[in-house]
Design an enzyme around this catalytic site. Sequence first.
Site, PDB file in Angstrom:
ATOM      1  N   LYS A  40      58.482 -43.635  71.982  1.00 41.00           N
ATOM      2  CA  LYS A  40      59.653 -44.138  71.261  1.00 41.00           C
ATOM      3  C   LYS A  40      60.844 -43.189  71.459  1.00 41.00           C
ATOM      4  O   LYS A  40      60.678 -42.069  71.949  1.00 41.00           O
ATOM      5  CB  LYS A  40      59.330 -44.304  69.784  1.00 41.00           C
ATOM      6  CG  LYS A  40      58.965 -43.030  69.082  1.00 41.00           C
ATOM      7  CD  LYS A  40      58.562 -43.324  67.654  1.00 41.00           C
ATOM      8  CE  LYS A  40      58.177 -42.047  66.946  1.00 41.00           C
ATOM      9  NZ  LYS A  40      58.319 -42.140  65.510  1.00 41.00           N
ATOM     10  N   ARG A 135      55.707 -45.406  53.520  1.00 40.18           N
ATOM     11  CA  ARG A 135      56.822 -45.817  54.360  1.00 40.18           C
ATOM     12  C   ARG A 135      56.573 -47.285  54.714  1.00 40.18           C
ATOM     13  O   ARG A 135      57.130 -48.169  54.110  1.00 40.18           O
ATOM     14  CB  ARG A 135      56.860 -44.912  55.603  1.00 40.18           C
ATOM     15  CG  ARG A 135      58.215 -44.369  55.909  1.00 40.18           C
ATOM     16  CD  ARG A 135      58.204 -43.324  57.016  1.00 40.18           C
ATOM     17  NE  ARG A 135      57.309 -43.601  58.129  1.00 40.18           N
ATOM     18  CZ  ARG A 135      57.306 -42.929  59.259  1.00 40.18           C
ATOM     19  NH1 ARG A 135      58.169 -41.936  59.455  1.00 40.18           N
ATOM     20  NH2 ARG A 135      56.463 -43.214  60.239  1.00 40.18           N
ATOM     21  N   TYR A 266      83.982 -19.282  66.678  1.00 34.96           N
ATOM     22  CA  TYR A 266      84.531 -19.831  65.441  1.00 34.96           C
ATOM     23  C   TYR A 266      84.003 -19.102  64.207  1.00 34.96           C
ATOM     24  O   TYR A 266      82.807 -18.796  64.131  1.00 34.96           O
ATOM     25  CB  TYR A 266      84.157 -21.314  65.317  1.00 34.96           C
ATOM     26  CG  TYR A 266      84.944 -22.212  66.228  1.00 34.96           C
ATOM     27  CD1 TYR A 266      86.326 -22.334  66.100  1.00 34.96           C
ATOM     28  CD2 TYR A 266      84.299 -22.953  67.207  1.00 34.96           C
ATOM     29  CE1 TYR A 266      87.036 -23.175  66.940  1.00 34.96           C
ATOM     30  CE2 TYR A 266      85.005 -23.799  68.043  1.00 34.96           C
ATOM     31  CZ  TYR A 266      86.377 -23.906  67.903  1.00 34.96           C
ATOM     32  OH  TYR A 266      87.068 -24.728  68.725  1.00 34.96           O
ATOM     33  N   MET A 314      81.266 -26.863  70.340  1.00 36.63           N
ATOM     34  CA  MET A 314      80.992 -28.206  70.887  1.00 36.63           C
ATOM     35  C   MET A 314      80.484 -28.159  72.330  1.00 36.63           C
ATOM     36  O   MET A 314      79.537 -28.850  72.703  1.00 36.63           O
ATOM     37  CB  MET A 314      82.247 -29.076  70.786  1.00 36.63           C
ATOM     38  CG  MET A 314      81.989 -30.523  71.139  1.00 36.63           C
ATOM     39  SD  MET A 314      83.467 -31.542  71.071  1.00 36.63           S
ATOM     40  CE  MET A 314      83.794 -31.626  69.343  1.00 36.63           C
TER      41      MET A 314
HETATM   42  N1  PLP Z   1      52.295 -43.215  65.325  1.00 35.50           N
HETATM   43  C1  PLP Z   1      53.320 -43.631  64.589  1.00 35.50           C
HETATM   44  C2  PLP Z   1      53.179 -44.861  63.761  1.00 35.50           C
HETATM   45  C3  PLP Z   1      54.513 -42.918  64.586  1.00 35.50           C
HETATM   46  O1  PLP Z   1      55.545 -43.345  63.842  1.00 35.50           O
HETATM   47  C4  PLP Z   1      54.604 -41.738  65.375  1.00 35.50           C
HETATM   48  C5  PLP Z   1      55.816 -40.914  65.358  1.00 35.50           C
HETATM   49  O2  PLP Z   1      56.292 -40.490  64.335  1.00 35.50           O
HETATM   50  C6  PLP Z   1      53.506 -41.336  66.140  1.00 35.50           C
HETATM   51  C7  PLP Z   1      52.361 -42.103  66.081  1.00 35.50           C
HETATM   52  C8  PLP Z   1      53.536 -40.095  66.990  1.00 35.50           C
HETATM   53  O3  PLP Z   1      53.757 -38.938  66.227  1.00 35.50           O
HETATM   54  P1  PLP Z   1      53.753 -37.496  66.871  1.00 35.50           P
HETATM   55  O4  PLP Z   1      54.943 -37.396  67.748  1.00 35.50           O
HETATM   56  O5  PLP Z   1      53.840 -36.580  65.705  1.00 35.50           O
HETATM   57  O6  PLP Z   1      52.491 -37.368  67.635  1.00 35.50           O
END
Ligand code: PLP
Length: 370
Positions: A40, A135, A266, A314
């Site tokens: 992701k 969540r 800065y 920056m």
């Molecule tokens: N599974 C789910 C549902 C997640 O949301 C995530 C990431 O937060 C992961 C697995 C992978 O997590 P990590 O990067 O801590 O291994």
Amino acid sequence: ISATVSVSALAHNLAAVRRHLEQTAAAASGLPPSIWAVIKANAYGHGIEQAVAGFSKAQGLAMLDLDEAVRCREAGWGGPILLLEGFFEPSDLDLVDRYHLSTTVHNREQLDMLARARFSRRVDIMLKLNSGMNRLGFSPAAYAAAHERAMLLQQQGVLGSVGKMTHFACADGPQGVTEQLAVFNSVTHKMPGTISVCNSAATLRFAEIAVASETQSHWVRPGICLYGASPFADAEAASFGLKPAMSLRSEIIAVQDLKAGDSVGYGAIFRADRSMRIGIVACGYADGYPRHAATGTPVVVAGIRTQLVGRVSMDMLIVDLGPVPAAGVGSPVSLWGEEGPSVDEVAQAAGTIGYELLCALAPRVPVTRD
Ligand code: PLP
């Protein structure tokens, strides 16, 4: 400034995780789980295409966004894909069908959408239990009914496999997974289906809970560790045999000689207490380098470890050239990665976690594949 993503480091990390799972399974006389490599957020900043190349031996890929799933297919990934949050509207289901995606289902609305959808083939799902993170997921009280409904949709030919999944909140810390795992087991143990519970931290520290058997399949969902960063505050990725996949590099673009009492940057938050040479590096928070990293944050100049002084701005940051007398304009600088420091060290100095720095790599930084 540029970032290099090492496809071979991604593959190495996947193999290291797999070896660990195989050893744990062998010690328990069971079978290793399959691996969904979590890609992701643009593969934690590494790029979907790089991830597809590096994780070509994973059994599956998992991500949040549908467009990233489509990019995986376009990059040639033909294996299983799991959407970690599923879909949000009926039109998303057309893509789920067209690109042959599996999906997490975490609420009743999603089950309703599945019941109304017209698919060209069955869709595999993972039914998510909220075991304590609060969540996403069905509550323990609602899970059995959701599972029953999913099994009915399976009988009706809508769904394929129906697996069981949860996500741990504290696998990286002293609290561990015990409480949530107990909730997960008590709610789901009588229901058939693949189990998926482990993120990186649980995969590295509690792999025994993912040992599979002839009758019970498991999938783990590691993310951060596959990129060579650590999910733990108290253990470095290298201690698990993991290699950093992203190296952020730049160079010295100017040198200044300071005398005692001079300040830099800065806010003049750093003041030299003696004469010293400093290097100005072409990298700043607009590149994704954390502004909260300041004096003391490790950095490697021309192969030698030194530290930041003053504030990150920056487009520039400032380093102490004391330990690197031979450095000058054009000297290479490693902000994090292969030559060090680790992204986790930089993150710690900035009061955050490696995840955030990797994901926050700015679009203006060119990424090359190595
Ligand atoms: N599974 C789910 C549902 C997640 O949301 C995530 C990431 O937060 C992961 C697995 C992978 O997590 P990590 O990067 O801590 O291994």
